[in-house]
Design a protein around this motif. Structure first.
Motif, mmCIF file in Angstrom:
data_model
loop_
_atom_site.group_PDB
_atom_site.id
_atom_site.type_symbol
_atom_site.label_atom_id
_atom_site.label_comp_id
_atom_site.label_asym_id
_atom_site.label_seq_id
_atom_site.Cartn_x
_atom_site.Cartn_y
_atom_site.Cartn_z
ATOM 1 N N SER A 129 25.524 41.128 15.071
ATOM 2 C CA SER A 129 24.482 41.343 14.063
ATOM 3 C C SER A 129 24.886 40.796 12.695
ATOM 4 O O SER A 129 24.212 39.933 12.148
ATOM 5 C CB SER A 129 24.157 42.830 13.942
ATOM 6 N N CYS A 130 26.003 41.293 12.135
ATOM 7 C CA CYS A 130 26.340 40.898 10.756
ATOM 8 C C CYS A 130 27.414 39.812 10.696
ATOM 9 O O CYS A 130 27.763 39.351 9.621
ATOM 10 C CB CYS A 130 26.761 42.121 9.937
ATOM 11 N N LYS A 131 27.941 39.404 11.837
ATOM 12 C CA LYS A 131 28.922 38.310 11.953
ATOM 13 C C LYS A 131 30.290 38.637 11.355
ATOM 14 O O LYS A 131 31.091 37.724 11.115
ATOM 15 C CB LYS A 131 28.397 36.992 11.341
ATOM 16 N N LYS A 132 30.557 39.912 11.110
ATOM 17 C CA LYS A 132 31.904 40.277 10.648
ATOM 18 C C LYS A 132 32.903 39.974 11.764
ATOM 19 O O LYS A 132 32.638 40.241 12.941
ATOM 20 C CB LYS A 132 31.955 41.760 10.276
ATOM 21 N N VAL A 133 34.044 39.404 11.369
ATOM 22 C CA VAL A 133 35.065 39.019 12.343
ATOM 23 C C VAL A 133 36.127 40.107 12.440
ATOM 24 O O VAL A 133 36.555 40.659 11.428
ATOM 25 C CB VAL A 133 35.677 37.650 11.936
ATOM 26 N N GLU A 153 31.914 48.227 12.765
ATOM 27 C CA GLU A 153 32.220 49.408 11.953
ATOM 28 C C GLU A 153 31.566 49.368 10.578
ATOM 29 O O GLU A 153 31.687 50.309 9.803
ATOM 30 C CB GLU A 153 33.741 49.533 11.796
ATOM 31 N N VAL A 154 30.879 48.285 10.266
ATOM 32 C CA VAL A 154 30.207 48.199 8.966
ATOM 33 C C VAL A 154 29.110 49.265 8.927
ATOM 34 O O VAL A 154 28.340 49.396 9.886
ATOM 35 C CB VAL A 154 29.602 46.786 8.745
ATOM 36 N N GLU A 155 29.066 50.002 7.817
ATOM 37 C CA GLU A 155 28.122 51.114 7.731
ATOM 38 C C GLU A 155 26.685 50.633 7.931
ATOM 39 O O GLU A 155 26.247 49.665 7.321
ATOM 40 C CB GLU A 155 28.270 51.813 6.378
ATOM 41 N N GLY A 156 25.986 51.289 8.829
ATOM 42 C CA GLY A 156 24.579 50.959 9.063
ATOM 43 C C GLY A 156 24.375 49.747 9.958
ATOM 44 O O GLY A 156 23.238 49.357 10.230
ATOM 45 N N CYS A 157 25.462 49.131 10.454
ATOM 46 C CA CYS A 157 25.295 47.935 11.293
ATOM 47 C C CYS A 157 25.235 48.312 12.777
ATOM 48 O O CYS A 157 24.196 48.198 13.405
ATOM 49 C CB CYS A 157 26.405 46.918 11.043
ATOM 50 N N ASP A 158 26.374 48.762 13.316
ATOM 51 C CA ASP A 158 26.447 49.166 14.717
ATOM 52 C C ASP A 158 26.114 48.041 15.700
ATOM 53 O O ASP A 158 25.762 48.268 16.853
ATOM 54 C CB ASP A 158 25.519 50.387 14.966
ATOM 55 N N GLY A 159 26.211 46.799 15.251
ATOM 56 C CA GLY A 159 25.972 45.660 16.156
ATOM 57 C C GLY A 159 27.035 45.612 17.245
ATOM 58 O O GLY A 159 28.115 46.175 17.088
ATOM 59 N N PHE A 160 26.745 44.944 18.364
ATOM 60 C CA PHE A 160 27.770 44.850 19.417
ATOM 61 C C PHE A 160 28.763 43.744 19.092
ATOM 62 O O PHE A 160 28.414 42.752 18.464
ATOM 63 C CB PHE A 160 27.139 44.681 20.805
ATOM 64 N N LEU A 161 30.009 43.963 19.502
ATOM 65 C CA LEU A 161 31.039 42.948 19.291
ATOM 66 C C LEU A 161 31.167 42.089 20.540
ATOM 67 O O LEU A 161 30.962 42.560 21.654
ATOM 68 C CB LEU A 161 32.394 43.588 18.988
ATOM 69 N N LYS A 162 31.497 40.825 20.323
ATOM 70 C CA LYS A 162 31.836 39.925 21.429
ATOM 71 C C LYS A 162 32.992 39.056 20.959
ATOM 72 O O LYS A 162 33.178 38.887 19.760
ATOM 73 C CB LYS A 162 30.630 39.073 21.839
#
Ligand SMILES: [Zn+2]
Length: 247
Positions: A129-133, A153-162
Motif C-alpha cells: 500500500s504505502c511502499k515502505k521498505v 507497521e505504519v499507523e493507519g496503513c496495515d497494507g500487506f508486505l511482500k
C-alpha cells in the motif's frame, strides 16, 4: 584463443554494460528459480493480483519465501561476481543490469549506483500500500507470529508486505527500464552472462545493443535465441572464465 580475444576487447573497452541472469548465481548455490530443487519443485507461481486478493495465496507465498530466502541471505558471491566487482573498481563498468534477486552483485563489490535490479530484490520486503521498505530478516522472523501474513507497521496503513521483487503480473519499474535503455545506448561493449535471454524486456537489450553496433558477447551454458548476434558465444563456467577475461 577466443578467451584471449575477449580479454583484449574488455581491456580496450571503457564503458561496459553487463546483463546477468540466474546462471550467474548457480555457482553460489542458488537454484535457478525456473527449476527449483527439492520440496518446492511443485511451487506454483502466485501473481500480484492473487497476492492482493487472496489471503491463502499470500500465506502460501510467504511459506515458500521462508524456505528459500534464508539460503539467499547466507549465499556468498562467487569468483565471477567478484571479477565484475573488480571491473567496477577499475572504472570500466557502465551499468550492471541483473535479473537476479539475490543481492550477490552488491556483495561481490559492485557499487549500488551501478546496479539495476530489474526484478527487484529478495533482501527487502515492501508494503504493497504505502511502499515502505522493510528488512527481510526482520520480516521473516515474525512470520509465525503473524501467521504468514505480515502487515505494514505504519499507523493507519496495515497494507500487506511482500518481498521487494517483481511478482508475476507486475510490471518492471519504469525508472529501471529507462536506466537500462541508457546503459545499452551508452556502452561500448555489451555482455550477457548466465541468462537464457528468454524473458523480455531483458532479452531485447541484446537486440538493441546489436542493432546499435555494439559488440555483444554472450556467456551462457545453454544456447540462447540471440547467439547468432554475438561476436563471441561461450558456454564456460562464469566463476572460472570471468576472473580470466576481466583481470
Ligand atoms: Zn504501509
Amino acid at each position: 584463443m577466443e578467451t584471449d580475444k575477449i580479454k583484449n576487447i574488455i581491456e580496450k573497452s571503457k564503458k561496459i554494460t553487463i546483463l546477468t541472469g540466474a546462471g550467474m548465481s548457480t555457482e553460489s548455490g542458488i537454484a535457478d528459480y525456473r527449476s527449483p530443487a527439492g520440496i518446492w519443485e511443485q511451487y506454483k507461481a502466485v501473481t500480484i493480483q492473487e497476492l492482493g486478493s487472496d489471503i491463502q495465496k499470500r500465506k502460501y507465498y510467504w511459506r515458500y519465501k521462508a524456505e528459500t530466502i534464508p539460503g539467499m541471505i547466507k549465499a556468498e558471491p562467487n569468483a565471477g561476481h567478484k571479477a565484475i566487482g573488480e571491473l567496477d573498481k577499475q572504472g570500466k563498468l557502465h551499468y550492471l543490469l541483473t535479473q537476479n534477486i539475490d543481492g550477490l552483485h552488491e556483495k561481490g563489490g559492485v557499487s549500488k549506483e551501478r546496479i539495476v535490479n530489474l526484478h527487484g530484490t529478495n533482501l527487502e520486503a515492501i508494503c504493497w500500500s504505502c511502499k515502505k521498505v522493510y528488512d527481510i530478516e526482520k520480516t521473516l522472523a515474525k512470520l509465525e507470529e503473524c501467521d504468514y501474513d505480515p502487515r505494514c507497521e505504519v499507523e493507519g496503513c496495515d497494507g500487506f508486505l511482500k518481498p521487494n521483487t517483481v511478482s508475476f503480473g507486475q510490471n518492471l519499474n519504469p525508472d529501471h527500464l529507462g536506466i537500462a535503455g541508457k546503459a545499452v545506448a551508452e556502452c561500448d561493449l555489451f555482455l550477457a552472462l548466465g541468462s537464457s535471454l528468454a524473458v523480455h524486456p531483458a532479452a531485447s537489450f541484446v537486440e538493441t545493443a546489436y542493432s546499435s553496433q555494439k559488440p555483444v558477447i554472450i556467456i551462457n551454458r545453454d544456447p540462447t535465441p540471440y547467439d547468432g548476434l554475438a561476436l563471441y558465444k561461450l558456454t564456460n563456467s562464469l566463476a572460472e572464465i570471468l576472473p580470466e577475461i576481466m583481470a
